[in-house]
Write a protein that holds these residues in place. Structure first.
Motif, PDB file in Angstrom:
ATOM      1  N   GLY A 167      -6.529   4.384  -3.570  1.00  0.00           N
ATOM      2  CA  GLY A 167      -6.911   4.693  -4.943  1.00  0.00           C
ATOM      3  C   GLY A 167      -8.296   4.177  -5.222  1.00  0.00           C
ATOM      4  N   ALA A 168      -8.982   4.828  -6.147  1.00  0.00           N
ATOM      5  CA  ALA A 168     -10.351   4.415  -6.458  1.00  0.00           C
ATOM      6  C   ALA A 168     -10.395   3.105  -7.209  1.00  0.00           C
ATOM      7  N   GLY A 169      -9.293   2.734  -7.867  1.00  0.00           N
ATOM      8  CA  GLY A 169      -9.258   1.486  -8.615  1.00  0.00           C
ATOM      9  C   GLY A 169      -9.875   1.635  -9.996  1.00  0.00           C
ATOM     10  N   PRO A 170      -9.709   0.623 -10.836  1.00  0.00           N
ATOM     11  CA  PRO A 170     -10.155   0.711 -12.223  1.00  0.00           C
ATOM     12  C   PRO A 170     -11.661   0.857 -12.374  1.00  0.00           C
ATOM     13  N   SER A 171     -12.439   0.429 -11.362  1.00  0.00           N
ATOM     14  CA  SER A 171     -13.890   0.517 -11.453  1.00  0.00           C
ATOM     15  C   SER A 171     -14.444   1.709 -10.688  1.00  0.00           C
ATOM     16  N   GLY A 172     -13.564   2.611 -10.273  1.00  0.00           N
ATOM     17  CA  GLY A 172     -13.984   3.700  -9.404  1.00  0.00           C
ATOM     18  C   GLY A 172     -14.791   4.791 -10.080  1.00  0.00           C
ATOM     19  N   GLY A 173     -14.680   4.925 -11.392  1.00  0.00           N
ATOM     20  CA  GLY A 173     -15.419   5.966 -12.076  1.00  0.00           C
ATOM     21  C   GLY A 173     -14.742   7.313 -11.971  1.00  0.00           C
ATOM     22  N   VAL A 174     -15.180   8.239 -12.807  1.00  0.00           N
ATOM     23  CA  VAL A 174     -14.545   9.559 -12.880  1.00  0.00           C
ATOM     24  C   VAL A 174     -14.642  10.309 -11.559  1.00  0.00           C
ATOM     25  N   GLU A 175     -15.812  10.309 -10.937  1.00  0.00           N
ATOM     26  CA  GLU A 175     -16.012  11.082  -9.714  1.00  0.00           C
ATOM     27  C   GLU A 175     -15.097  10.617  -8.592  1.00  0.00           C
ATOM     28  N   ARG A 176     -14.958   9.297  -8.446  1.00  0.00           N
ATOM     29  CA  ARG A 176     -14.149   8.782  -7.344  1.00  0.00           C
ATOM     30  C   ARG A 176     -12.654   8.926  -7.598  1.00  0.00           C
ATOM     31  N   LYS A 177     -12.252   9.162  -8.826  1.00  0.00           N
ATOM     32  CA  LYS A 177     -10.843   9.508  -9.060  1.00  0.00           C
ATOM     33  C   LYS A 177     -10.512  10.780  -8.286  1.00  0.00           C
ATOM     34  N   ASP A 178     -11.457  11.706  -8.255  1.00  0.00           N
ATOM     35  CA  ASP A 178     -11.214  12.954  -7.534  1.00  0.00           C
ATOM     36  C   ASP A 178     -11.367  12.771  -6.032  1.00  0.00           C
ATOM     37  N   THR A 179     -12.433  12.090  -5.594  1.00  0.00           N
ATOM     38  CA  THR A 179     -12.685  11.999  -4.156  1.00  0.00           C
ATOM     39  C   THR A 179     -11.679  11.108  -3.433  1.00  0.00           C
ATOM     40  N   VAL A 180     -11.095  10.139  -4.149  1.00  0.00           N
ATOM     41  CA  VAL A 180     -10.104   9.263  -3.516  1.00  0.00           C
ATOM     42  C   VAL A 180      -8.684   9.680  -3.884  1.00  0.00           C
ATOM     43  N   ASP A 181      -8.356   9.679  -5.165  1.00  0.00           N
ATOM     44  CA  ASP A 181      -6.969   9.884  -5.578  1.00  0.00           C
ATOM     45  C   ASP A 181      -6.471  11.300  -5.302  1.00  0.00           C
ATOM     46  N   ARG A 182      -7.371  12.268  -5.288  1.00  0.00           N
ATOM     47  CA  ARG A 182      -6.958  13.631  -4.931  1.00  0.00           C
ATOM     48  C   ARG A 182      -7.381  13.990  -3.508  1.00  0.00           C
ATOM     49  N   ALA A 183      -8.698  14.017  -3.267  1.00  0.00           N
ATOM     50  CA  ALA A 183      -9.208  14.562  -2.004  1.00  0.00           C
ATOM     51  C   ALA A 183      -8.758  13.763  -0.786  1.00  0.00           C
ATOM     52  N   ALA A 184      -8.698  12.445  -0.914  1.00  0.00           N
ATOM     53  CA  ALA A 184      -8.262  11.646   0.236  1.00  0.00           C
ATOM     54  C   ALA A 184      -6.787  11.886   0.548  1.00  0.00           C
ATOM     55  N   SER A 185      -5.984  12.124  -0.488  1.00  0.00           N
ATOM     56  CA  SER A 185      -4.577  12.456  -0.264  1.00  0.00           C
ATOM     57  C   SER A 185      -4.450  13.799   0.447  1.00  0.00           C
ATOM     58  N   VAL A 186      -5.245  14.767   0.008  1.00  0.00           N
ATOM     59  CA  VAL A 186      -5.242  16.085   0.658  1.00  0.00           C
ATOM     60  C   VAL A 186      -5.669  15.956   2.118  1.00  0.00           C
ATOM     61  N   LEU A 187      -6.714  15.164   2.359  1.00  0.00           N
ATOM     62  CA  LEU A 187      -7.190  14.953   3.729  1.00  0.00           C
ATOM     63  C   LEU A 187      -6.097  14.331   4.594  1.00  0.00           C
ATOM     64  N   LEU A 188      -5.423  13.317   4.066  1.00  0.00           N
ATOM     65  CA  LEU A 188      -4.370  12.653   4.835  1.00  0.00           C
ATOM     66  C   LEU A 188      -3.219  13.606   5.130  1.00  0.00           C
ATOM     67  N   ALA A 189      -2.875  14.445   4.163  1.00  0.00           N
ATOM     68  CA  ALA A 189      -1.811  15.426   4.381  1.00  0.00           C
ATOM     69  C   ALA A 189      -2.230  16.459   5.437  1.00  0.00           C
ATOM     70  N   ASP A 190      -3.473  16.905   5.376  1.00  0.00           N
ATOM     71  CA  ASP A 190      -3.986  17.820   6.405  1.00  0.00           C
ATOM     72  C   ASP A 190      -3.898  17.167   7.783  1.00  0.00           C
ATOM     73  N   ALA A 191      -4.298  15.892   7.851  1.00  0.00           N
ATOM     74  CA  ALA A 191      -4.284  15.178   9.124  1.00  0.00           C
ATOM     75  C   ALA A 191      -2.860  14.980   9.632  1.00  0.00           C
ATOM     76  N   ALA A 192      -1.935  14.700   8.717  1.00  0.00           N
ATOM     77  CA  ALA A 192      -0.537  14.537   9.115  1.00  0.00           C
ATOM     78  C   ALA A 192       0.010  15.831   9.707  1.00  0.00           C
ATOM     79  N   GLU A 193      -0.310  16.946   9.069  1.00  0.00           N
ATOM     80  CA  GLU A 193       0.126  18.239   9.620  1.00  0.00           C
ATOM     81  C   GLU A 193      -0.472  18.464  10.999  1.00  0.00           C
TER      82      GLU A 193
END
Length: 221
Positions: free
Chosen positions: A78-104
């Motif tokens: 997670g981007a954490g409380p100081s992550g800012g709006v942009e990193r909410k997307d790049t970590v909390d969404r995109a990194a999860s998608v990346l990990l799921a792609d990698a798991a597949e």
């Protein structure tokens, strides 16, 4: 002794640190994916094998290589409380998608995603922009995971997180659930139990402190 290899994204996070200890104590091998090389010693001391990787910049191939021979994957980043709006997307969404792609790609079916209360629900118009971005990212990550046929996914939405000592007693149920709090240590115990519960695949679960033991709560799922 279960001797499973469990890869944890966000391996230096507070929930992840509890999870590493739970997994190690029961005989599993925890692999901690960490962005900061300065965290290597900390996760190693807890019993994990550290792997330094930046999920905001890594390729699917990079991450899939780290999932080799894994029995399960946990998204705890997670981007954490100081992550800012942009990193909410790049970590909390995109990194999860990346990990799921990698798991597949790596052929690892069991996938537990730590989400949040509020995901999948409307956000108040007067909410802070960072909260709106956080819930939007968590909701999008959930929707991506739900669309995948190759993964035995479970989405866990814990309530307000605390650093209290674990009680070992929780409420675990399909949505909706009244808002509440839960110690991070209890969240980790539930995740460890969910990994070993095939019947939890394909379910979205809400989690707060409660009156049912972790073992019984997960069995009831």
């Amino acid at each position: 002794m279960t001797d499973r290899r469990v890869v944890i994204a966000g391996g230096h996070g507070k929930i992840a640190q509890h999870l590493i200890q739970v997994l190690t104590a029961r005989g599993d091998r925890a692999v901690a994916l960490i962005r900061n090389p300065h965290h290597v010693d900390a996760v190693t001391a807890l019993g994990a094998l550290p792997e330094v990787v930046d999920l905001e910049n890594a390729s699917v191939e990079d991450v899939a290589a780290l999932l080799h021979d894994a029995d399960a994957v946990v998204f705890a980043a997670g981007a954490g409380p100081s992550g800012g709006v942009e990193r909410k997307d790049t970590v909390d969404r995109a990194a999860s998608v990346l990990l799921a792609d990698a798991a597949e790609k790596a052929g690892v079916a069991r996938f537990v995603q730590i989400s949040s209360f509020g995901a999948g629900e409307p956000v108040a118009d007067d909410a802070e922009d960072t909260w709106k971005a956080y819930i939007a990212a968590k909701t999008a990550a959930e929707e991506d995971l739900k669309s995948r046929q190759k993964l035995d996914w479970t989405i866990l939405r814990p309530g307000g997180l605390t650093d209290d000592d674990p009680s070992g007693h929780v409420t675990l149920t399909a949505p909706p659930l009244e808002r509440g709090t839960v110690p991070r240590a209890d969240v980790a115990a539930v995740i460890a139990a969910l990994i070993d519960t095939p019947a939890a695949a394909g379910k979205t679960l809400m989690l707060t402190s409660g009156d049912v033991t972790v073992e019984d709560a997960v069995s009831a799922v």
